[in-house]
Enzyme design. Structure first.
Site, PDB file in Angstrom:
ATOM      1  N   HIS A 509       0.831  -1.210   0.000  1.00 51.91           N
ATOM      2  CA  HIS A 509       0.000   0.000   0.000  1.00 51.91           C
ATOM      3  C   HIS A 509       0.865   1.259   0.000  1.00 51.91           C
ATOM      4  O   HIS A 509       0.722   2.131  -0.863  1.00 51.91           O
ATOM      5  CB  HIS A 509      -0.920  -0.015   1.226  1.00 51.91           C
ATOM      6  N   GLU A 510       1.764   1.329   0.958  1.00 53.14           N
ATOM      7  CA  GLU A 510       2.589   2.536   1.058  1.00 53.14           C
ATOM      8  C   GLU A 510       3.470   2.689  -0.184  1.00 53.14           C
ATOM      9  O   GLU A 510       3.731   3.806  -0.644  1.00 53.14           O
ATOM     10  CB  GLU A 510       3.442   2.508   2.330  1.00 53.14           C
ATOM     11  N   HIS A 513       1.746   4.543  -2.886  1.00 50.59           N
ATOM     12  CA  HIS A 513       1.862   6.002  -2.762  1.00 50.59           C
ATOM     13  C   HIS A 513       3.197   6.461  -3.355  1.00 50.59           C
ATOM     14  O   HIS A 513       3.273   7.456  -4.070  1.00 50.59           O
ATOM     15  CB  HIS A 513       1.833   6.432  -1.294  1.00 50.59           C
TER      16      HIS A 513
HETATM   17 ZN    ZN Z   1      -2.497   5.249   2.142  1.00 52.44          ZN
END
Ligand code: ZN
Length: 732
Positions: A509-510, A513
Site C-alpha cells: 500500500h505505502e 503512494h
Molecule cells: Zn495510504
C-alpha cells in the site's frame, strides 16, 4: 483482500491545512530570487541540500537545537517573498503573481520537511516541545499569506479576467484552485474576522501537537506477559516480544507486548490465554482514554468545537462541509450515501461471521464472542473453512523477499527500477534503507526511495509515505525523494522478518503512494498534490499485486527452505479472498461514519466518549467488535486537519480501486502493460493537473461502479438499489 486500506497513512501529513496550495508538500528547492534581501545564517537546515540526486536532506547533521533559527529565518524569508509579490507596482499577471507564488517558501518547505520526519519517526521530548512551539507560529505564517488583502486582490483580479489571459488548461486550473483556496480559507472576511480565524487556526495547531504527544506516550507503553500467558502465540512474535522485554530491562522469560497494532494483533489472533487477550486488547482500545495525563478527550472536545466555530465563521454549515469542498465527493451527503450503501451488508456479514465463530467458542465454554475473542475465533473459522492459517502463510512472507517482489512488480508495470544504495546517502536512523530509482528503459534517474521498516520508540504508529521533494518542473525539481514508513516489529538480530498478510499488504500500500509520487510529472508544485479522496486510490490498487500468482510464485519463498509457496496454498489464499470482510469493513466504516457525523455537528459541542457510544448504538454497531480507531486515539482526525471528515476517503478511493483492478483482471493478466500504461498516463503521472473524475473516465471509459467493490468484499451487488458511482460529477 483489502484490509490494508485501513492502514493509517499520512502521505500528505506535511500538507497542513494551514498551507496555501503553493506551500503544499514537496515544494523544496533552492530559494526564490526575491530572497536575496538577507544573508542566510550558517545553519545546515537553511543550506541548499547537497550531494547526489540534486541534493539530499542532511539527516546526519540534524539536531533539535538548529530548528528555532531555521524556522524563524525561513518564515521571515517567505514573508519577504510574499510582500514582494503583493506590493509589486506592476499590474498582476499570471507570471508575476500565480507563478511567483508557486516559487515562494521553498526554504521553509525544506525545513518543515526535515522537521516532519523528526517528529514522525524520531520524536523526543525536545522535538515535541519544538512542535508545540512552532506549529502555531507556522500556522500564523501561512494565514498571513492567505489573509493578505493586497495579495488576494491580485489573485482575484486575475481570476475575474481568467478567460482573457491566454492561459492554457493547466494554468487556468492552477489559478482557479488558488482563488478558491483563498476564498475558502477566509480571504473575503473582514479584518476582525480574519484575526479571529487566525487565532482559531493557531489554537488548533497547538491542540494537534498535544494530541500527538499524548497518543505517542500511550503507544510507548507495553503489556507484560509470562511464557505461560503467551501460549499459542507464534515463535517469531514471541521472539520480538522477548527482545522488547530485554530492552526494557525486564527479567529473562518475560515478554513485553508493545501497545501498537502490529504487536497487539498477533496476540489477539493466536493467543489462547483469554485473560491476556483481554488485557492486551483493553490497553490498545483505551489509548488516550485512561483519565490520566495522556488522556485526549479534553483535547478532542476543544478541536471539534474550534472546527465547528471556524466553519461557521467561514460561512459553512459544518466542518465536514468546509473540508469537503476540494474533494471528489464534494458533499458529506455523497460520502455518507456511499458509506451507508456498504454498511448494511457489512453488518449482516459480521453477524454471519459471529455465528460461525460461536461454533468454536462454545467448545471452549464461551456463550458469546467478546471483542478480544473476535480475531482468535475468526482464525479458527479460517482454518476450518479454508484449511488456511495466517501462521501457514507467514513463513513465506519474509520481508526482504516480498520487497524484491514489490520492486519487481513496479519495474514490470512502470519501468521503475530500484537499486539499493544503502550507505551512500545520509539517513535518519541506521535501520533506514535507500534505493536509487531509475527508468529501466532510459536509465534516467527518477528518484531516491527511503524505506524505514521497523517500529521504534518515538515513531508514531501506522504506516505512511512522505516526499521530501516532489517533482515540479517549474522549480527544476526533477528527482523525487520519497519515503515509506512502516511499523513492523523488529526481530532479534539474525532472525527473519516474517510479515502477516496484513503487514505485507501495508507494505504494498505505502509503496503504491511512493510509485504515484515517483511518477507524478507536473510543472506547478501545487498541481502535484492530490485530493484526499483520490490519494488512497493508487496505493490501494498497488495492494492487488501482492496476491497475484507471478509475485507469490517467485517471491513468496519459505524463509528456511527457499521453496516457493505451494500452489495448493496459493489456491487456498485466493479462495479465502472474501473471508472476514464483514469485520474488516465494519471496523473501518464505523470509524469513518463516526468521523463524518462528529464533524457534521454545526455546534461542535461534544463529549467524545458519549458521542462515540451514542453514534455506534444508532448505527447498530455489532457488540462483538470495536471501531478500528476509537476517537481518543484517532490520529487521522486529531493530529491535523488532514483526514478530518475525510476517513471516508479510503472507501471512496477503494471504489475506484476495485473497478480499476477489474480492468486489469478483464485482460486476464494482472501485469497487462497496456492497462498499466493507461493507468500511469492518465491517473498516476498527471498528479492533480487534470480533473480526477475526468482522468478516471479516460482510463476506464466510464465512471467507477461500486459493484466492483461489493463483489470484491463478497457482498451482494447492485440488484437492490441502483449502483452508486463515485466521481460522477464533472469539474471540481
Ligand atoms: Zn495510504
Amino acid at each position: 483482500m483489502k484490509r490494508m486500506m485501513l492502514a493509517g497513512t499520512a502521505v500528505a501529513a506535511l500538507v497542513g491545512a494551514g498551507a496555501t496550495p503553493a506551500m503544499a508538500a514537496g515544494q523544496i528547492a533552492s530559494a526564490g530570487p526575491q530572497a536575496a534581501a538577507a544573508v542566510v545564517p550558517n545553519n545546515v537546515l537553511l543550506a541548499d541540500w547537497t550531494g547526489p540526486y540534486e541534493g539530499v536532506p542532511p539527516w546526519d547533521k540534524v539536531t533539535p537545537a538548529l530548528f528555532p533559527q531555521a524556522f524563524q529565518f525561513a518564515i521571515d524569508e517567505q514573508r519577504r517573498e510574499i510582500e514582494a509579490i503583493a506590493n509589486n507596482p506592476q499590474a498582476p499577471t499570471f507570471v508575476n503573481t500565480i507563478e511567483a507564488l508557486e516559487r515562494t517558501g521553498q526554504r521553509l518547505g525544506r525545513v518543515q520537511s526535515v522537521f516532519g520526519v523528526m517528529t514522525d519517526n524520531m520524536s523526543t521530548p525536545e522535538y515535541q516541545a519544538l512542535d508545540k512551539e512552532w506549529s502555531p507560529k507556522l500556522t500564523a505564517a501561512f494565514d498571513e499569506i492567505t489573509l493578505n488583502p493586497k495579495l488576494f486582490q491580485r489573485v482575484e483580479t486575475l481570476y475575474n479576467n481568467r478567460a482573457s489571459l491566454g492561459l492554457d488548461a493547466k494554468q487556468t486550473r492552477l489559478l482557479t484552485r488558488n482563488y478558491e483556496y483563498f476564498v475558502r480559507n477566509g480571504a473575503k472576511l473582514d479584518s476582525q474576522q480574519k484575526a479571529r480565524l487566525s487565532q482559531m487556526n493557531q489554537q488548533l495547531s497547538s491542540a494537534f501537537s498535544d494530541f500527538n504527544a499524548n497518543l505517542l506516550a500511550d503507544e510507548g507503553t507495553f503489556t507484560r506477559a509470562s511464557a505461560a500467558e503467551m501460549a499459542g502465540v507464534p515463535q517469531d512474535v514471541k521472539d520480538a516480544a522477548a527482545a522488547v522485554a530485554k530492552d526494557k530491562g525486564l527479567p529473562a522469560g518475560t515478554y513485553a507486548i508493545r501497545n501498537t497494532r502490529s504487536a497487539v494483533e498477533p496476540v489477539l489472533t493466536f493467543g489462547s490465554n483469554r485473560a491476556l487477550r483481554q488485557k492486551v486488547w483493553q490497553a490498545f482500545v483505551d489509548r488516550g482514554d485512561n483519565g490520566d495525563k495522556n488522556d485526549t478527550n479534553a483535547i478532542i472536545s476543544k478541536i471539534v468545537k474550534l472546527r465547528a466555530d471556524r466553519a461557521k465563521l467561514l460561512g459553512y454549515p459544518s466542518h465536514a462541509h468546509w473540508r469537503m469542498q476540494d474533494t471528489m465527493a464534494k458533499t458529506p451527503e455523497r460520502a455518507m450515501d456511499l458509506m451507508m450503501r456498504v454498511w448494511t451488508p457489512a453488518v449482516a456479514r459480521v453477524n454471519e461471521e459471529v455465528a460461525d465463530q460461536l461454533v468454536f467458542a462454545k467448545k471452549d465454554g464461551l456463550g458469546r464472542i467478546e471483542p478480544w475473542d473476535y480475531r482468535y475465533y475468526q482464525e479458527k473459522v479460517r482454518k476450518a473453512k479454508y484449511d488456511l492459517s495466517e501462521d501457514e502463510i507467514k513463513p513465506y512472507f519474509e520481508q526482504s523477499n516480498l520487497l524484491k517482489g514489490m520492486l519487481w512488480s513496479a519495474e514490470r508495470l512502470y519501468d521503475l527500477k530500484f537499486t539499493e544504495n544503502t550507505g551512500k546517502v545520509p539517513v535518519f536512523h541506521p535501520d533506514v534503507r535507500t534505493f536509487e530509482v531509475t527508468n529501466a528503459k532510459t536509465g534516467e534517474i527518477v528518484g531516491l526511495w527511503y524505506l524505514d521498516t521497523f517500529a521504534r520508540e518515538g515513531k508514531r504508529s501506522g504506516a505512511w509515505m512522505t516526499t521530501y521533494r516532489s517533482r515540479a518542473r517549474l522549480l527544476g525539481d526533477d528527482i523525487v525523494l520519497a519515503s515509506n514508513n512502516n511499523n513492523f516489529t523488529k526481530p532479534e538480530a539474525g532472525k527473519p522478518v516474517l510479515l502477516s498478510l496484513d503487514d505485507a499488504s501495508t507494505m504494498f500500500h505505502e509503496f503504491g503512494h511512493a510509485i504515484n509520487y515517483l511518477l507524478i510529472d507536473v510543472k506547478y508544485p501545487s498541481l502535484g498534490g492530490l485530493q484526499r479522496d483520490f490519494v488512497e486510490f493508487p496505493s490501494q490498487v498497488n495492494e492487488n499485486w501482492l496476491l497475484t500468482r507471478p509475485v507469490l510464485e517467485q517471491f513468496a519463498r519459505h524463509y528456511q527452505t527457499g521453496e516457493p509457496m505451494p500452489a495448493a496454498l496459493v489456491d487456498k489464499i485466493k479462495k479465502a479472498d472474501t473471508f472476514n470482510q464483514g469485520f474488516a469493513t465494519v471496523e473501518y466504516l464505523s470509524s469513518a461514519l463516526v468521523d463524518m457525523k462528529l464533524h457534521l455537528d454545526p455546534n461542535g459541542v461534544v463529549n467524545p466518549d458519549a458521542f462515540e457510544k451514542a453514534t455506534l448504538a444508532e448505527l447498530g454497531m455489532p457488540r462483538e467488535m470495536v471501531m478500528r480507531h476509537r476517537l481518543p486515539q484517532f490520529g487521522h482526525l486529531f493530529s491535523s486537519d488532514g483526514y478530518s471528515a475525510g476517513y471516508y476517503s479510503y472507501l471512496w478511493s477503494e471504489t475506484m480501486d476495485a473497478d480499476a483492478w477489474a480492468a486489469f483482471e478483464e485482460t486476464g493478466n494482472p501485469f497487462d502493460r497496456a492497462t498499466a500504461d493507461r493507468f500511469r498516463i492518465y491517473l498516476l503521472s498527471t498528479g492533480n493537473e487534470t480533473d480526477r473524475a475526468e482522468a478516471y473516465r479516460q482510463f476506464r471509459g466510464r465512471d467507477p461502479d461500486v459493484n466492483a467493490l461489493l463483489k470484491r468484499r463478497g457482498f451482494p451487488t447492485g440488484e437492490v438499489a441502483p449502483p452508486a458511482t463515485v466521481g460522477a460529477e464533472r469539474g471540481e
